[in-house]
Design a protein around this motif. Sequence first.
Motif, PDB file in Angstrom:
ATOM      1  N   PHE A  22      19.696  79.468   7.770  1.00  0.00           N
ATOM      2  CA  PHE A  22      18.448  80.050   7.300  1.00  0.00           C
ATOM      3  C   PHE A  22      17.615  78.894   6.774  1.00  0.00           C
ATOM      4  O   PHE A  22      18.045  78.171   5.868  1.00  0.00           O
ATOM      5  CB  PHE A  22      18.684  81.071   6.184  1.00  0.00           C
ATOM      6  N   LYS A  23      16.443  78.669   7.355  1.00  0.00           N
ATOM      7  CA  LYS A  23      15.549  77.612   6.906  1.00  0.00           C
ATOM      8  C   LYS A  23      14.238  78.239   6.457  1.00  0.00           C
ATOM      9  O   LYS A  23      13.580  78.945   7.214  1.00  0.00           O
ATOM     10  CB  LYS A  23      15.283  76.595   8.009  1.00  0.00           C
ATOM     11  N   SER A  24      13.898  77.991   5.216  1.00  0.00           N
ATOM     12  CA  SER A  24      12.636  78.445   4.658  1.00  0.00           C
ATOM     13  C   SER A  24      11.756  77.219   4.500  1.00  0.00           C
ATOM     14  O   SER A  24      12.235  76.140   4.157  1.00  0.00           O
ATOM     15  CB  SER A  24      12.903  79.096   3.295  1.00  0.00           C
TER      16      SER A  24
ATOM     17  N   PHE B 123       9.890  81.163   7.716  1.00  0.00           N
ATOM     18  CA  PHE B 123      11.323  80.929   7.828  1.00  0.00           C
ATOM     19  C   PHE B 123      11.737  80.929   9.289  1.00  0.00           C
ATOM     20  O   PHE B 123      11.052  81.480  10.160  1.00  0.00           O
ATOM     21  CB  PHE B 123      12.115  81.989   7.057  1.00  0.00           C
ATOM     22  N   ASN B 124      12.869  80.317   9.536  1.00  0.00           N
ATOM     23  CA  ASN B 124      13.581  80.381  10.812  1.00  0.00           C
ATOM     24  C   ASN B 124      15.016  80.726  10.463  1.00  0.00           C
ATOM     25  O   ASN B 124      15.577  80.141   9.532  1.00  0.00           O
ATOM     26  CB  ASN B 124      13.579  79.035  11.546  1.00  0.00           C
ATOM     27  N   GLU B 125      15.605  81.655  11.194  1.00  0.00           N
ATOM     28  CA  GLU B 125      17.005  81.952  10.936  1.00  0.00           C
ATOM     29  C   GLU B 125      17.738  82.218  12.237  1.00  0.00           C
ATOM     30  O   GLU B 125      17.193  82.797  13.168  1.00  0.00           O
ATOM     31  CB  GLU B 125      17.180  83.103   9.948  1.00  0.00           C
TER      32      GLU B 125
ATOM     33  N   VAL C 221      22.281  85.709  19.577  1.00  0.00           N
ATOM     34  CA  VAL C 221      21.299  86.736  19.963  1.00  0.00           C
ATOM     35  C   VAL C 221      20.456  87.224  18.794  1.00  0.00           C
ATOM     36  O   VAL C 221      19.443  87.886  19.008  1.00  0.00           O
ATOM     37  CB  VAL C 221      21.984  87.944  20.655  1.00  0.00           C
ATOM     38  N   ASP C 222      20.847  86.923  17.569  1.00  0.00           N
ATOM     39  CA  ASP C 222      20.098  87.336  16.380  1.00  0.00           C
ATOM     40  C   ASP C 222      19.376  86.125  15.794  1.00  0.00           C
ATOM     41  O   ASP C 222      19.911  85.414  14.942  1.00  0.00           O
ATOM     42  CB  ASP C 222      21.026  87.936  15.324  1.00  0.00           C
ATOM     43  N   GLN C 223      18.149  85.906  16.288  1.00  0.00           N
ATOM     44  CA  GLN C 223      17.340  84.787  15.837  1.00  0.00           C
ATOM     45  C   GLN C 223      15.947  85.298  15.494  1.00  0.00           C
ATOM     46  O   GLN C 223      15.370  86.068  16.251  1.00  0.00           O
ATOM     47  CB  GLN C 223      17.264  83.717  16.919  1.00  0.00           C
ATOM     48  N   PHE C 224      15.444  84.858  14.357  1.00  0.00           N
ATOM     49  CA  PHE C 224      14.154  85.336  13.884  1.00  0.00           C
ATOM     50  C   PHE C 224      13.345  84.176  13.314  1.00  0.00           C
ATOM     51  O   PHE C 224      13.905  83.213  12.797  1.00  0.00           O
ATOM     52  CB  PHE C 224      14.333  86.390  12.780  1.00  0.00           C
ATOM     53  N   SER C 225      12.040  84.315  13.390  1.00  0.00           N
ATOM     54  CA  SER C 225      11.161  83.355  12.719  1.00  0.00           C
ATOM     55  C   SER C 225       9.846  84.045  12.394  1.00  0.00           C
ATOM     56  O   SER C 225       9.451  85.008  13.042  1.00  0.00           O
ATOM     57  CB  SER C 225      10.933  82.106  13.575  1.00  0.00           C
ATOM     58  N   GLU C 226       9.202  83.525  11.359  1.00  0.00           N
ATOM     59  CA  GLU C 226       7.920  84.074  10.934  1.00  0.00           C
ATOM     60  C   GLU C 226       7.199  83.005  10.125  1.00  0.00           C
ATOM     61  O   GLU C 226       7.837  82.208   9.439  1.00  0.00           O
ATOM     62  CB  GLU C 226       8.159  85.303  10.058  1.00  0.00           C
ATOM     63  N   SER C 227       5.887  82.984  10.222  1.00  0.00           N
ATOM     64  CA  SER C 227       5.097  82.109   9.354  1.00  0.00           C
ATOM     65  C   SER C 227       3.790  82.804   9.016  1.00  0.00           C
ATOM     66  O   SER C 227       3.306  83.646   9.778  1.00  0.00           O
ATOM     67  CB  SER C 227       4.845  80.751  10.001  1.00  0.00           C
ATOM     68  N   ASN C 228       3.256  82.475   7.856  1.00  0.00           N
ATOM     69  CA  ASN C 228       2.040  83.114   7.360  1.00  0.00           C
ATOM     70  C   ASN C 228       1.122  82.088   6.727  1.00  0.00           C
ATOM     71  O   ASN C 228       1.593  81.176   6.031  1.00  0.00           O
ATOM     72  CB  ASN C 228       2.389  84.159   6.286  1.00  0.00           C
ATOM     73  N   ASN C 229      -0.169  82.263   6.935  1.00  0.00           N
ATOM     74  CA  ASN C 229      -1.151  81.462   6.209  1.00  0.00           C
ATOM     75  C   ASN C 229      -1.230  81.981   4.788  1.00  0.00           C
ATOM     76  O   ASN C 229      -1.149  83.196   4.561  1.00  0.00           O
ATOM     77  CB  ASN C 229      -2.527  81.559   6.873  1.00  0.00           C
TER      78      ASN C 229
END
Length: 139
Positions: free
Chosen positions: A61-63, A77-79, A84-92
């Motif tokens: 888990f990388k924040s 974050f990237n996790e 098969v369970d990979q997620f990422s998200e970023s926000n301004n």
Amino acid sequence: MKSNFKKLFLAVTIFTSIIACSGGDDSNNISLNQYENQLVGRWESLTTPHPNGNNNPNTYFKSFVTFRSDRTGINGFNEVISPVDQFSESNNIKWKATNTTITVTYEDNTEETGNYQLIDSNNFRLINPNGESLVYTKQ
């Protein structure tokens, strides 16, 4: 006629460039407090293996957060929990800080405030409202 058009085009281009350049200077006039100045930059926190990754060393888990000097930034974050369970998200974001708190405002105007502790010039601990903490390292 072509010569006049070229002169007009050149004049408009130069005028537009001057306005565009001077418009960008306004963001540099933001005055950060001493705590915000210490936080400007890109920071990352890495947890491996991922807490839900069944002790697999390939999970993490990388924040990350970038605090810019104009009080804007990006967090996300990237996790990888499994192949098969990979997620990422970023926000301004927009942000501000005191000596103990960081407040982040998202594009939808929701706001989060967390306590933090500056460990040294390269590390800080962020404590979320649930009491969980992550140590971030300056990149």
